[in-house]
Scaffold this active site. Structure first.
Site, PDB file in Angstrom:
ATOM      1  N   GLU A 296      -0.470   3.577  -7.772  1.00 11.42           N
ATOM      2  CA  GLU A 296      -0.811   2.289  -7.173  1.00 11.42           C
ATOM      3  C   GLU A 296      -0.272   1.115  -7.999  1.00 11.42           C
ATOM      4  O   GLU A 296      -0.360   1.112  -9.221  1.00 11.42           O
ATOM      5  CB  GLU A 296      -2.335   2.181  -7.071  1.00 11.42           C
ATOM      6  CG  GLU A 296      -2.843   0.885  -6.459  1.00 11.42           C
ATOM      7  CD  GLU A 296      -4.355   0.741  -6.570  1.00 11.42           C
ATOM      8  OE1 GLU A 296      -4.918  -0.068  -5.799  1.00 11.42           O
ATOM      9  OE2 GLU A 296      -4.973   1.405  -7.417  1.00 11.42           O
TER      10      GLU A 296
ATOM     11  N   LYS B 197      -5.047  -1.438   2.160  1.00  5.88           N
ATOM     12  CA  LYS B 197      -6.259  -0.880   1.557  1.00  5.88           C
ATOM     13  C   LYS B 197      -7.516  -1.437   2.227  1.00  5.88           C
ATOM     14  O   LYS B 197      -7.696  -2.658   2.327  1.00  5.88           O
ATOM     15  CB  LYS B 197      -6.258  -1.187   0.065  1.00  5.88           C
ATOM     16  CG  LYS B 197      -7.381  -0.546  -0.744  1.00  5.88           C
ATOM     17  CD  LYS B 197      -7.133  -0.814  -2.215  1.00  5.88           C
ATOM     18  CE  LYS B 197      -8.184  -0.190  -3.126  1.00  5.88           C
ATOM     19  NZ  LYS B 197      -7.833  -0.390  -4.554  1.00  5.88           N
TER      20      LYS B 197
ATOM     21  N   CYS C 288      -6.490   4.187  -3.800  1.00  4.92           N
ATOM     22  CA  CYS C 288      -7.473   4.117  -4.889  1.00  4.92           C
ATOM     23  C   CYS C 288      -8.918   4.139  -4.388  1.00  4.92           C
ATOM     24  O   CYS C 288      -9.409   5.187  -4.035  1.00  4.92           O
ATOM     25  CB  CYS C 288      -7.187   2.912  -5.776  1.00  4.92           C
ATOM     26  SG  CYS C 288      -7.876   3.077  -7.452  1.00  4.92           S
TER      27      CYS C 288
END
EC number: 3.5.1.53
Length: 300
Positions: free
Chosen positions: A50, A123, A160
């Site tokens: 990431e 995200k 993540c």
């Protein structure tokens, strides 16, 4: 086809991990070098960690760090990796800090093996805690969870903090994802040096693989990064431990917490599909009973 005596659809996946400097050109060059190494080892799909273009800047709330964001279209790192993907015939999910007019996202572009950009995932779950102050920089993603049909497999990519949510993994697999990928930046907790989440972190994702009967690939950075914050210096030691899990959740490839690594594993997706269908977990789902998942407090 697998199960009929023929040759299955075999795909090799890779996770790379490395320590980031705070110089974008150095990190992109490192990513390219490791992607080439993964390709030499037979990888068809290669996952980079990431926000690999620089230090994990979310340790601090600083206006100047917004200058690191770039628009999706015309992004030079994405364009460079599109050329690399086409040259090597590999699929590359590319993590980047996206600027979209006045919005900002923690995003990933999915590059197919011919260099085509298949689209964007933003995200969905944005953390906010000591050392991981992402809500200051990122809007919550608005793309929803997606499955991308690449040359080698249909894949799902979460980013993540998304990896802690089983709903994310299940949503991607319901849409046809055959392999899950999670680019990551996680390490020590600045407020508590005794807190080490690495085993918990791995077990949660192993559960996603096992619960959905799909392989899973996680790529995390290594190294110690210190960032100047409004309250002084903040340091995180990123713990690596990038891994590849099989469809039962067993880790088949695992990196350590300090070395640059390229992990590669091969899976027969036809055989896995047959097993997944025979196991019955998607046959026996009861979506009509899951409405409570649409609430925050469990009240219908």
């Amino acid at each position: 086809m697998a199960g009929g005596g023929g040759v299955g659809r075999k795909v090799s996946v890779a996770a790379v991990q490395f320590a980031c400097s705070d110089v974008e050109s150095e990190n992109v060059a490192t990513a390219e070098r490791l992607i080439r190494e993964a390709h030499k080892k037979g990888a068809n799909i290669v996952l980079i960690q990431e926000l690999f273009e620089g230090h994990y800047f979310c340790q601090a709330q600083r206006l100047d760090f917004f200058q690191r964001a770039k628009p999706y279209k015309g992004n030079p790192t994405i364009i460079r990796l599109q050329k690399l993907a086409k040259e090597l015939e590999v699929v590359i999910p590319v993590s980047f800090f996206e600027e979209a007019n006045n919005a900002h996202y923690n995003s990933v572009a999915i590059i197919d093996a011919d260099g085509t950009d298949l689209g964007l995932y933003r995200k969905s779950h944005i953390p906010d805690g000591p050392g991981y102050q992402e809500k200051y920089y990122f809007n919550p993603g608005d793309t929803g969870f997606k499955a991308f049909k690449t040359k080698y497999a249909t894949i799902g990519v979460g980013i993540c903090w998304d990896q802690w949510f089983p709903e994310c993994a299940r949503a991607m697999v319901l849409q046809g994802a055959e392999i899950l990928f999670y680019p990551t930046a996680i390490g020590s907790e600045p407020q508590d040096e005794n807190l080490d989440s690495r085993e918990h972190w791995k077990r949660v994702m192993q559960g996603h693989a096992g619960a959905n009967l799909v392989p899973l690939v996680a790529s995390n950075r290594i190294g110690r990064e210190t960032v100047e914050t409004e309250h002084g210096k903040s340091t995180i030691k990123f713990y690596g431990n990038s891994f590849i899990a099989d469809p039962t959740g067993e880790i088949v490839k695992l990196a350590n917490d300090k070395d640059e690594e390229v992990l590669v594993a091969e899976f027969d997706l036809d055989e896995i599909k047959s097993t997944r269908h025979g196991w019955g977990i998607f046959r026996d789902r009861r979506p009509e009973l899951y409405k409570v998942l649409l609430t925050l407090d469990g009240e219908k």
